[in-house]
Design a protein around this motif. Structure first.
Motif, PDB file in Angstrom:
ATOM      1  N   ALA A   1      76.970  26.501  18.745  1.00 28.68           N
ATOM      2  CA  ALA A   1      76.565  25.235  19.360  1.00 28.68           C
ATOM      3  C   ALA A   1      75.207  25.332  20.032  1.00 28.68           C
ATOM      4  O   ALA A   1      74.422  24.373  20.016  1.00 28.68           O
ATOM      5  N   TYR A   2      74.889  26.495  20.621  1.00 27.41           N
ATOM      6  CA  TYR A   2      73.642  26.628  21.384  1.00 27.41           C
ATOM      7  C   TYR A   2      72.535  27.355  20.623  1.00 27.41           C
ATOM      8  O   TYR A   2      71.462  27.587  21.191  1.00 27.41           O
ATOM      9  N   ALA A   3      72.782  27.703  19.366  1.00 24.57           N
ATOM     10  CA  ALA A   3      71.765  28.422  18.585  1.00 24.57           C
ATOM     11  C   ALA A   3      70.428  27.680  18.516  1.00 24.57           C
ATOM     12  O   ALA A   3      69.374  28.303  18.743  1.00 24.57           O
ATOM     13  N   PRO A   4      70.403  26.376  18.216  1.00 23.78           N
ATOM     14  CA  PRO A   4      69.103  25.693  18.162  1.00 23.78           C
ATOM     15  C   PRO A   4      68.355  25.731  19.486  1.00 23.78           C
ATOM     16  O   PRO A   4      67.123  25.800  19.516  1.00 23.78           O
ATOM     17  N   PHE A   5      69.091  25.696  20.612  1.00 25.37           N
ATOM     18  CA  PHE A   5      68.444  25.756  21.923  1.00 25.37           C
ATOM     19  C   PHE A   5      67.748  27.090  22.147  1.00 25.37           C
ATOM     20  O   PHE A   5      66.812  27.177  22.953  1.00 25.37           O
ATOM     21  N   ALA A   6      68.211  28.135  21.479  1.00 24.28           N
ATOM     22  CA  ALA A   6      67.582  29.445  21.610  1.00 24.28           C
ATOM     23  C   ALA A   6      66.461  29.627  20.600  1.00 24.28           C
ATOM     24  O   ALA A   6      65.427  30.235  20.908  1.00 24.28           O
TER      25      ALA A   6
ATOM     26  N   VAL B   1      77.884  35.216  25.158  1.00 24.98           N
ATOM     27  CA  VAL B   1      77.372  34.141  24.297  1.00 24.98           C
ATOM     28  C   VAL B   1      75.850  34.157  24.283  1.00 24.98           C
ATOM     29  O   VAL B   1      75.222  34.014  23.223  1.00 24.98           O
ATOM     30  N   THR B   2      75.252  34.333  25.453  1.00 24.79           N
ATOM     31  CA  THR B   2      73.785  34.350  25.542  1.00 24.79           C
ATOM     32  C   THR B   2      73.206  35.507  24.747  1.00 24.79           C
ATOM     33  O   THR B   2      72.227  35.338  24.003  1.00 24.79           O
ATOM     34  N   ALA B   3      73.804  36.691  24.890  1.00 23.02           N
ATOM     35  CA  ALA B   3      73.308  37.861  24.160  1.00 23.02           C
ATOM     36  C   ALA B   3      73.423  37.657  22.657  1.00 23.02           C
ATOM     37  O   ALA B   3      72.461  37.908  21.900  1.00 23.02           O
ATOM     38  N   VAL B   4      74.581  37.190  22.200  1.00 19.90           N
ATOM     39  CA  VAL B   4      74.780  36.973  20.760  1.00 19.90           C
ATOM     40  C   VAL B   4      73.829  35.905  20.239  1.00 19.90           C
ATOM     41  O   VAL B   4      73.186  36.072  19.185  1.00 19.90           O
ATOM     42  N   THR B   5      73.704  34.812  20.971  1.00 21.89           N
ATOM     43  CA  THR B   5      72.870  33.692  20.523  1.00 21.89           C
ATOM     44  C   THR B   5      71.400  34.087  20.429  1.00 21.89           C
ATOM     45  O   THR B   5      70.738  33.820  19.427  1.00 21.89           O
ATOM     46  N   VAL B   6      70.887  34.731  21.470  1.00 19.57           N
ATOM     47  CA  VAL B   6      69.463  35.100  21.487  1.00 19.57           C
ATOM     48  C   VAL B   6      69.166  36.181  20.456  1.00 19.57           C
ATOM     49  O   VAL B   6      68.129  36.138  19.769  1.00 19.57           O
ATOM     50  N   LEU B   7      70.061  37.162  20.321  1.00 17.40           N
ATOM     51  CA  LEU B   7      69.838  38.226  19.337  1.00 17.40           C
ATOM     52  C   LEU B   7      69.848  37.691  17.909  1.00 17.40           C
ATOM     53  O   LEU B   7      69.129  38.209  17.036  1.00 17.40           O
ATOM     54  N   LEU B   8      70.640  36.682  17.645  1.00 15.68           N
ATOM     55  CA  LEU B   8      70.652  36.071  16.318  1.00 15.68           C
ATOM     56  C   LEU B   8      69.523  35.049  16.149  1.00 15.68           C
ATOM     57  O   LEU B   8      69.029  34.839  15.034  1.00 15.68           O
TER      58      LEU B   8
END
Length: 298
Positions: free
Chosen positions: A174-179, A87-94
């Motif tokens: 859900a966590y995209a804005p946090f990244a 999830v972290t990898a996908v979220t940060v890369l996007l």
């Protein structure tokens, strides 16, 4: 007299004024964070009692032995870490391209509007957003209905929901804005003249990004990784709703042991082990980031 003079100097110093200023917040933080955490660590060494909702104050390491002796516990912890890292990898890369675009390509007077749009998901409850993804990915959900309407499928796709992929998609959204936000802040602090200097020295856009932009943006990337990684390991709602209870993660296991089986010491021990694993994983990432920055600075 000497000690009294030292105390008077300290009482009138800026350090004492700063300490007095943060004391209320510090006390509240210790009461709300440190005390429950310390109590949980203590509970993890206690013995479960036959009396419901109680423990025996007999200290033991049996709870930790049970965790590492039972493959079920370590397997679920491994799955939780795997899902969280994914999830972290996908979220940060996007999130990085979005933050980069807003920082470098959006007009200054429109950046606030973009940030406002990015925070729209926060307008609704996290639980509602999770249920919306269940509606989207469900057997008769938006995706299946759309594909059937287009004539691309005859029967609904059953693999869209109740699996690790659906959990990753939901948590990443859900966590995209946090990244996005910490990366955007880091990119905004970059002096644009440094990028121009890199290109003036003959570097390509790609190498300028790799050697200048990315290292300077790494504080935001590190913040984004930690902000996403740490809470997603202990997420309870998404595996329960999107996973249908078929793919439990460590938070679901802790809830089952503490409430379902009424074994609070074992649940506390699971929580301590999970926190230790997340802490080691976070530390490993921070050290790897330092190594990357040192290597890139040569």
């Amino acid at each position: 007299m000497h000690e009294r003079g030292w105390w008077e100097r300290f009482r009138r110093s800026e350090d004492a004024a700063g300490l007095a200023l943060i004391s209320p917040t510090l006390i509240v933080g210790l009461a709300l964070l440190a005390a429950p955490l310390g109590l949980m660590v203590i509970y993890s060494f206690l013995t479960d009692s036959s009396v419901p909702a109680s423990v025996e104050w007999v200290f033991t390491l049996e709870n930790y032995r049970a965790i590492f002796a039972e493959r079920l516990y370590t397997a679920i912890l491994e799955r939780s870490l795997y899902v969280s890292v994914l999830v972290t990898a996908v979220t940060v890369l996007l999130a990085f391209p979005v933050a980069y675009y807003v920082s470098f390509h959006v007009a200054p007077n429109r950046k606030s509007l973009w940030l406002f749009l990015i925070t729209i998901p926060f307008w609704t409850s996290y639980l509602i957003r999770v249920f919306l993804w269940k509606v989207i990915l469900g057997y008769n959900g938006v995706v299946n209905s759309g594909l059937k309407t287009l004539g691309l499928i005859d029967d609904p796709l059953s693999f869209l929901l109740y699996n690790v992929n659906s959990i990753v998609i939901t948590l990443a959204h859900a966590y995209a804005p946090f990244a996005i936000l910490p990366i955007f802040v880091a990119l905004e602090k970059i002096d644009r003249s440094l990028l121009e200097a890199g290109q003036d020295l003959g570097e390509s856009r790609l190498m300028t990004f790799w050697r200048v932009t990315l290292p300077l943006a790494m504080p935001g990337v590190v913040a984004a990784v930690l902000i996403v990684l740490i809470p997603t390991v202990g997420d309870y709602v998404t595996p329960e709703v999107i996973g249908g209870g078929k793919i439990p993660m460590i938070a679901n296991l802790i809830q089952n042991r503490m409430l379902g089986l009424d074994n609070r010491p074992l649940g506390a021990a699971l929580a301590v082990v999970a926190m230790a694993a997340v802490g080691l994983l976070s530390l490993a990432f921070v050290l790897a980031n330092r190594r990357f920055l040192k290597k890139n600075a040569r």
